[in-house]
Structure formats: C-alpha cells, structure tokens
Write an enzyme that holds these catalytic residues in place. Sequence first.
Site, PDB file in Angstrom:
ATOM      1  N   ASN A 114       0.833  -1.205   0.000  1.00 17.72           N
ATOM      2  CA  ASN A 114       0.000   0.000   0.000  1.00 17.72           C
ATOM      3  C   ASN A 114       0.870   1.258   0.000  1.00 17.72           C
ATOM      4  OD1 ASN A 114       0.559  -0.864   2.681  1.00 17.72           O
ATOM      5  ND2 ASN A 114      -1.134   0.314   3.525  1.00 17.72           N
ATOM      6  N   ILE A 115       0.400   2.243  -0.730  1.00 22.01           N
ATOM      7  CA  ILE A 115       1.120   3.522  -0.875  1.00 22.01           C
ATOM      8  C   ILE A 115       0.123   4.625  -0.553  1.00 22.01           C
ATOM      9  CG2 ILE A 115       2.430   4.996  -2.424  1.00 22.01           C
ATOM     10  CD1 ILE A 115       2.981   2.454  -4.141  1.00 22.01           C
ATOM     11  N   GLU A 116       0.319   5.231   0.615  1.00 26.36           N
ATOM     12  CA  GLU A 116      -0.640   6.239   1.065  1.00 26.36           C
ATOM     13  C   GLU A 116      -0.244   7.629   0.561  1.00 26.36           C
ATOM     14  OE1 GLU A 116      -1.048   5.603   5.307  1.00 26.36           O
ATOM     15  OE2 GLU A 116      -2.227   3.794   4.939  1.00 26.36           O
ATOM     16  N   CYS A 118      -4.029   0.685  -2.576  1.00 29.90           N
ATOM     17  CA  CYS A 118      -3.921  -0.542  -1.768  1.00 29.90           C
ATOM     18  C   CYS A 118      -2.873  -1.484  -2.365  1.00 29.90           C
ATOM     19  CB  CYS A 118      -5.255  -1.274  -1.729  1.00 29.90           C
ATOM     20  SG  CYS A 118      -6.540  -0.447  -0.790  1.00 29.90           S
ATOM     21  N   GLU A 142      -3.085  -4.609  -3.101  1.00 27.66           N
ATOM     22  CA  GLU A 142      -3.592  -5.494  -4.168  1.00 27.66           C
ATOM     23  C   GLU A 142      -3.568  -4.795  -5.521  1.00 27.66           C
ATOM     24  OE1 GLU A 142      -4.931  -4.756  -1.255  1.00 27.66           O
ATOM     25  OE2 GLU A 142      -6.233  -6.345  -0.484  1.00 27.66           O
ATOM     26  N   CYS A 156     -10.398  -4.511  -0.071  1.00 22.57           N
ATOM     27  CA  CYS A 156     -11.494  -3.535  -0.026  1.00 22.57           C
ATOM     28  C   CYS A 156     -12.358  -3.678  -1.283  1.00 22.57           C
ATOM     29  CB  CYS A 156     -10.927  -2.120   0.110  1.00 22.57           C
ATOM     30  SG  CYS A 156     -10.250  -1.467  -1.434  1.00 22.57           S
ATOM     31  N   CYS A 164     -10.618  -2.816  -4.610  1.00 20.14           N
ATOM     32  CA  CYS A 164      -9.677  -3.865  -5.037  1.00 20.14           C
ATOM     33  C   CYS A 164     -10.419  -5.093  -5.547  1.00 20.14           C
ATOM     34  CB  CYS A 164      -8.750  -4.241  -3.886  1.00 20.14           C
ATOM     35  SG  CYS A 164      -7.505  -2.977  -3.550  1.00 20.14           S
TER      36      CYS A 164
HETATM   37  N1  THU Z   1      -5.251  -1.537   2.558  1.00 20.26           N
HETATM   38  C1  THU Z   1      -4.673  -2.336   1.620  1.00 20.26           C
HETATM   39  O1  THU Z   1      -3.600  -2.037   1.090  1.00 20.26           O
HETATM   40  N2  THU Z   1      -5.309  -3.486   1.285  1.00 20.26           N
HETATM   41  C2  THU Z   1      -6.434  -3.955   1.887  1.00 20.26           C
HETATM   42  O2  THU Z   1      -6.870  -5.047   1.570  1.00 20.26           O
HETATM   43  C3  THU Z   1      -7.125  -3.135   2.875  1.00 20.26           C
HETATM   44  C4  THU Z   1      -6.529  -1.809   3.184  1.00 20.26           C
HETATM   45  C5  THU Z   1      -4.537  -0.332   2.984  1.00 20.26           C
HETATM   46  C6  THU Z   1      -5.085   0.981   2.550  1.00 20.26           C
HETATM   47  C7  THU Z   1      -4.528   1.913   3.607  1.00 20.26           C
HETATM   48  O3  THU Z   1      -3.222   2.299   3.241  1.00 20.26           O
HETATM   49  C8  THU Z   1      -4.435   1.049   4.856  1.00 20.26           C
HETATM   50  O4  THU Z   1      -4.507  -0.283   4.408  1.00 20.26           O
HETATM   51  C9  THU Z   1      -5.522   1.325   5.874  1.00 20.26           C
HETATM   52  O5  THU Z   1      -6.766   1.264   5.291  1.00 20.26           O
END
Ligand code: THU
Length: 146
Positions: free
Chosen positions: A55-57, A66, A68, A101, A104
């Site tokens: 994940n890259i915020e 996310c 995935e 999510c 995804c």
């Molecule tokens: N996130 C994912 O990368 N994959 C998931 O299946 C659920 C959530 C990440 C998004 C965000 O950076 C962090 O988790 C919190 O929601």
Amino acid sequence: MSFNNRAAIEISPSQAEALLVAAQEASQYAYAPYSDFPVGAALLLEDGSIVMGANIENASFGLTLCAERCAITKAVSSGNRHFIALAVWAAKRPNGAITPCGACRQVLAEFLNPNACIIMSDAQSATPRTVTIATLLPDSFTFQGE
Ligand code: THU
C-alpha cells in the site's frame, strides 16, 4: 456466463506458502505513515513468477493505493495478464481478518478468473483464509458479452 458455481482454482500448499511469504516481504515496502497499517500483496503469474505490491498512502487520503491494486498495476503494466492467485498479508490485523477492499475486489475481478483464489493472512493467524473472487464479489460488473 456465471462461474460462481465452479470449483476454486487449486494451487499447491507450497505455492500458497510462497505467495504468503512474498506478501509479507512486500509489506515491508508499504508507505503507510497515516494509517500505520502496512499491507503486502503477491500475485502468482501463470508462468510461476510472483509480482509483489504494497500500500502507498498519500497526504490526500483518497489517493491511497492498496497493496492489491499496486501488485495488479505492476504486473499488467509489465505485460502480464494471466494470474493464478493473489495473497494479501497485513502485519496488524489478526485472525485472517485482512480482506481486499471493495475497489480492489472490482479490480481483481477484472483480471483474475472468478474462481481464482485470494489467500489472506497476517502475523498471528495459524491458518490463512482462502476464498475465490466470485465469493468476495458476487454478481460483479463486467463488459463480457457487450
Ligand atoms: N489496505 C490495503 O492495502 N489493502 C487492503 O486489503 C485493505 C486496506 C490499505 C489501505 C490503507 O493504506 C491502509 O490499508 C488502511 O486502510
């Protein structure tokens, strides 16, 4: 055509384990300063190779990518479209409670067979959860047949 009643596409226990190890490794590269919730994903390609994602915020939270979708975009933009399975791993969500999510799920449904397996685990789970895309996103929107 509906695939929902067909059996899951099996992968071997060693393939599943290798995918989870890769997903865990990928989570180290997560950029998650806002949630402090690192996630890793690993996509098994038809040729047996694995593509990882994390994940890259972003300070503008809605732009967060996310793990995935990171793995899918890496793989597709490198010329790969044939995927067997995906593993997702979260350090902080115990008991296999990490699940893709909604966004995804729709992206996974675009590229993976509905009966492809999604394997979900974390640092605490003894046994990973495995479900198909069709179970995660039943009756998904597609352009097939248009
Ligand atoms: N996130 C994912 O990368 N994959 C998931 O299946 C659920 C959530 C990440 C998004 C965000 O950076 C962090 O988790 C919190 O929601």
